[in-house]
Design a protein around this motif. Structure first.
Motif, mmCIF file in Angstrom:
data_model
loop_
_atom_site.group_PDB
_atom_site.id
_atom_site.type_symbol
_atom_site.label_atom_id
_atom_site.label_comp_id
_atom_site.label_asym_id
_atom_site.label_seq_id
_atom_site.Cartn_x
_atom_site.Cartn_y
_atom_site.Cartn_z
ATOM 1 N N LEU A 223 0.880 -1.203 0.108
ATOM 2 C CA LEU A 223 0.033 -0.079 0.203
ATOM 3 C C LEU A 223 0.902 1.223 0.019
ATOM 4 N N GLY A 224 0.625 2.095 -0.879
ATOM 5 C CA GLY A 224 1.445 3.437 -1.158
ATOM 6 C C GLY A 224 2.497 3.369 -1.799
ATOM 7 N N TYR A 226 2.544 2.698 -5.297
ATOM 8 C CA TYR A 226 2.401 3.438 -6.450
ATOM 9 C C TYR A 226 1.297 4.522 -6.147
ATOM 10 N N ASP A 227 1.736 5.916 -6.639
ATOM 11 C CA ASP A 227 0.851 6.982 -6.455
ATOM 12 C C ASP A 227 -0.446 6.888 -7.520
ATOM 13 N N ASP A 228 -1.214 7.904 -7.234
ATOM 14 C CA ASP A 228 -2.549 7.801 -8.012
ATOM 15 C C ASP A 228 -2.341 7.650 -9.656
ATOM 16 N N GLN A 456 -3.368 6.187 7.650
ATOM 17 C CA GLN A 456 -4.158 6.132 6.533
ATOM 18 C C GLN A 456 -5.560 6.636 6.667
ATOM 19 N N ASN A 457 -5.938 7.908 6.660
ATOM 20 C CA ASN A 457 -7.287 8.453 6.515
ATOM 21 C C ASN A 457 -8.049 8.191 7.807
ATOM 22 N N HIS B 11 -6.465 -4.403 -5.659
ATOM 23 C CA HIS B 11 -5.357 -3.953 -6.037
ATOM 24 C C HIS B 11 -5.031 -2.510 -6.242
ATOM 25 N N ASN B 13 -3.779 -0.077 -4.306
ATOM 26 C CA ASN B 13 -4.153 0.966 -3.042
ATOM 27 C C ASN B 13 -5.552 0.975 -2.512
ATOM 28 N N ASN B 14 -6.375 -0.103 -3.035
ATOM 29 C CA ASN B 14 -7.731 0.022 -2.807
ATOM 30 C C ASN B 14 -8.108 -0.991 -1.355
ATOM 31 N N ILE B 15 -8.804 -0.423 -0.829
ATOM 32 C CA ILE B 15 -9.073 -1.124 0.613
ATOM 33 C C ILE B 15 -10.684 -1.190 0.749
ATOM 34 N N ARG B 26 -11.736 2.540 0.243
ATOM 35 C CA ARG B 26 -10.593 3.630 0.390
ATOM 36 C C ARG B 26 -9.657 3.373 -0.770
ATOM 37 N N GLY B 28 -6.573 5.724 -3.487
ATOM 38 C CA GLY B 28 -5.729 6.923 -3.637
ATOM 39 C C GLY B 28 -4.429 6.395 -2.821
ATOM 40 N N TRP B 29 -3.411 7.024 -3.234
ATOM 41 C CA TRP B 29 -1.869 6.754 -2.761
ATOM 42 C C TRP B 29 -1.729 6.739 -1.134
ATOM 43 N N GLN B 30 -2.580 7.452 -0.266
ATOM 44 C CA GLN B 30 -2.406 7.317 1.160
ATOM 45 C C GLN B 30 -3.760 7.220 1.563
ATOM 46 N N GLY B 31 -4.714 6.615 0.781
ATOM 47 C CA GLY B 31 -6.192 6.417 1.284
ATOM 48 C C GLY B 31 -6.844 7.630 1.449
ATOM 49 N N GLN B 32 -6.740 8.488 0.448
ATOM 50 C CA GLN B 32 -7.154 9.915 0.970
ATOM 51 C C GLN B 32 -8.750 9.886 0.327
ATOM 52 N N ASN B 33 -9.214 9.024 -0.656
ATOM 53 C CA ASN B 33 -10.386 8.848 -1.375
ATOM 54 C C ASN B 33 -11.312 8.033 -0.550
ATOM 55 N N THR B 34 -12.448 8.245 0.040
ATOM 56 C CA THR B 34 -13.129 7.398 0.734
ATOM 57 C C THR B 34 -14.704 7.531 0.204
#
Lengths: 474, 93
Positions: A223-224, A226-228, A456-457, B11, B13-15, B26, B28-34
């Protein structure tokens, strides 16, 4: 006076007689001394190769984040234990025993090292060329198996379930590695064709790397990573000095790996140690130069990986090539390693340690380089290399070995990891990955008083800030 | 902090996290999209594949969320947990 004269005469007679008596005893023969020397050398080499586990541990710890270091060392320990037991039970027999009609594929005798009296050389025909005792042969070969298994996990750090390490280790040490070992070293079909792999660029390193690639493809990136936009993000290891210590321990261990593969205390071990040293030195420079050309800084981790890639590359041809060729082989290995690492990162394969680049591409290049640089004088197996007028025959055999062994290990490992993914799953839960495997899988922190986990968020229990233990537990 | 019932990684960064009353997706790179999906708004959950599994969560509005390359036991656990929570909720309605 008479007593004194008697004592003097007796003393003189004893002095004269003792050396004669000493020589009259049955002393060790030259053959006995040769056996003792060979055994001693093989045991020392085996211990050096076993010590490489410490190198892998430090390398992986250094390249991991501090929240995962405990899981790394736990994994190294359990894998060494499983490799030792499985290789003793079945692996050594599959690899080096005589398989009768199946001998080109697999050995079928000598399980649990059980051999009838006086039949060691006929049962373990694959290692009958060395005179050392069976126990020494086993100890040396099990250390190799453990190294190959350690390579597998370099790509899968920081997100793999502990159970996966255990189950895959059983299959790899018990079947996959021994099969490839038998093909090249145990009297199998590739050895019969004359494939040159002196100490295991293909058997040990390429096998480990291909299993690692199979596992990583099914596991997915951290996790983390690869960026968006899908671009790779560098996740730095937490301790470069430990990583470099690991590299140096591996480098020293390689003096057991390559010269030890003579399995005899012969003068050639010095020549092999020289080619090993020169290649590693050239590999460091090759990788550092690439790092500077590509990024305008000298990456420490890349320098270490360059040394490893070069050591992997010189493993196959170390006994067959001249010193100048070992420098070329090492330097090219360092360059290839760097290019592969960048490529692998870009296509979405997360390899925290660079094992695919260092052990995989290093293994491929090293195996091919034997087909290029082997001198006629040193070609005790196979043919001289392309650059010495040997033509393309040896190069073709080397390429065939890479495709056959690499392809087999990749497919077999993919099947095992796929079965594990479909049954128990191979990846930890996201909060476990973000908090770190130490606390979730092993119940302790690697560094109890100082740990940084990902946040994370709003999820997870960790923090990017390091906190005192008291505050963290309150 | 509210405790999730279960969760899994897909896959890129999707949680997916299942809470008592909702599913949180969630990304985004650091889970910023929820994305929060109420359990009552979920019409169906599907699991497709065997090794690299695709989990699909469909809303009543027709919107579909897909998580790729999951492990089969993870995807099945998410599906069964959502269905369990939905059936449990219906007992109280």
């Amino acid at each position: 006076m008479r007593r004194l004269a008697l004592l003097t005469v007796t003393t003189l007679l004893l002095v004269l007689a003792l050396p004669a008596l000493a020589f009259a005893q049955d002393g060790p023969t030259v053959a006995d001394l040769s056996l003792a020397m060979d055994t001693m050398w093989v045991i020392v080499a085996a211990v050096l190769v076993l010590f490489m586990q410490a190198g892998f541990a430090m390398l992986e710890v250094g390249f991991s984040r501090m929240k995962n270091v405990g899981s790394v060392v736990a994994k190294i320990l359990v894998n060494l234990a499983i490799a030792a037991l499985l290789f003793w039970a079945v692996g050594f027999a599959f690899a080096f025993s005589d398989g009768g009609a199946l001998n080109s594929i697999i050995g079928t005798q000598g399980f649990f090292l059980a051999v009838p009296e006086g039949q060691v050389n006929s049962v373990f025909a694959g290692l009958s060329w060395t005179q050392v005792p069976l126990s020494a042969k086993f100890l040396f070969q099990v250390a190799f198996c453990a190294v190959s298994l350690a390579i597998v996990w370099g790509t899968m750090l920081e997100r793999t379930k502990f159970a996966v390490y255990v189950i895959f280790a059983v299959v790899f040490a018990g079947l996959i590695y021994p099969l490839v070992g038998h093909w090249i070293w145990g009297g199998g079909w590739l050895g019969s064709l004359g494939m040159q792999d002196f100490a295991g660029s293909t058997v040990v390193h390429l096998s480990g790397a291909m299993a690692a690639l199979a596992g990583t493809l099914l596991l997915g990136p951290r996790l983390g990573k690869y960026d968006d936009d899908g671009n790779p993000v560098t996740i730095p290891g937490h301790n470069m000095p430990l990583a470099v210590l690991g590299v140096l321990i591996l480098w020293i261990g390689w003096y057991g790996f390559n010269p030890g593969s003579t399995m005899a205390a012969v003068p050639e071990i010095a020549d092999i140690a020289v080619t090993t040293t020169l290649a590693a030195a050239a590999g460091v420079l090759g990788a550092m130069i690439m790092s500077y050309v590509y990024r305008r800084n000298v990456d420490v981790g890349m320098g270490g990986n360059g040394a490893i890639a070069a050591l992997v590359a010189i493993t196959a041809p170390c006994a067959f090539v001249a010193p100048w060729a070992s420098i070329v082989i090492g330097f090219v290995a360092g360059v290839i390693m760097y290019l592969t690492l960048v490529f692998v990162d870009k296509i979405g394969v997360d390899d925290p340690l660079g094992a695919i680049a260092a052990h995989g591409m290093g293994g491929i290049w090293g195996t091919l380089s034997a087909g290029l640089f082997t001198t006629p004088e040193l070609a005790v197996i196979g043919q001289p290399g392309l650059f010495y007028g040997g033509g393309f025959y040896q190069l073709g055999i080397q390429a065939l070995g890479i495709v056959a062994c690499g392809g087999f290990v990749f497919i077999a490992s993919l099947a095992v990891f796929a079965a594990l993914k479909a049954t128990i799953g191979i990846r930890v839960k996201p909060d476990q990955e973000l908090d770190g495997l130490d606390i979730h899988e092993h119940g302790v922190f690697g560094y109890p008083d100082l740990v940084a986990t990902d946040y994370q968020n709003g999820s997870g229990n960790g923090s990017r800030q390091s906190k005192p233990a008291a505050e963290r537990t309150s | 902090m509210e405790r999730p019932i279960t969760q899994a990684t897909g896959h890129n960064n999707n949680i997916v996290i299942v809470f008592e009353d909702r599913v949180e997706l969630r990304s985004g790179w650091q889970g910023q999209n929820t994305e929060n999906v109420k359990l009552r708004d979920i019409s169906s959950v599907g699991v497709r594949g065997f090794v690299n599994v695709t989990l699909t969560i469909q809303e009543n509005t027709g919107r579909v969320y897909r998580l790729d390359r999951m492990a089969l036991p993870d995807a099945r656990r998410i599906k069964s947990t959502i269905e369990q929570q939905k059936s449990r909720a219906s007992l109280y309605e």
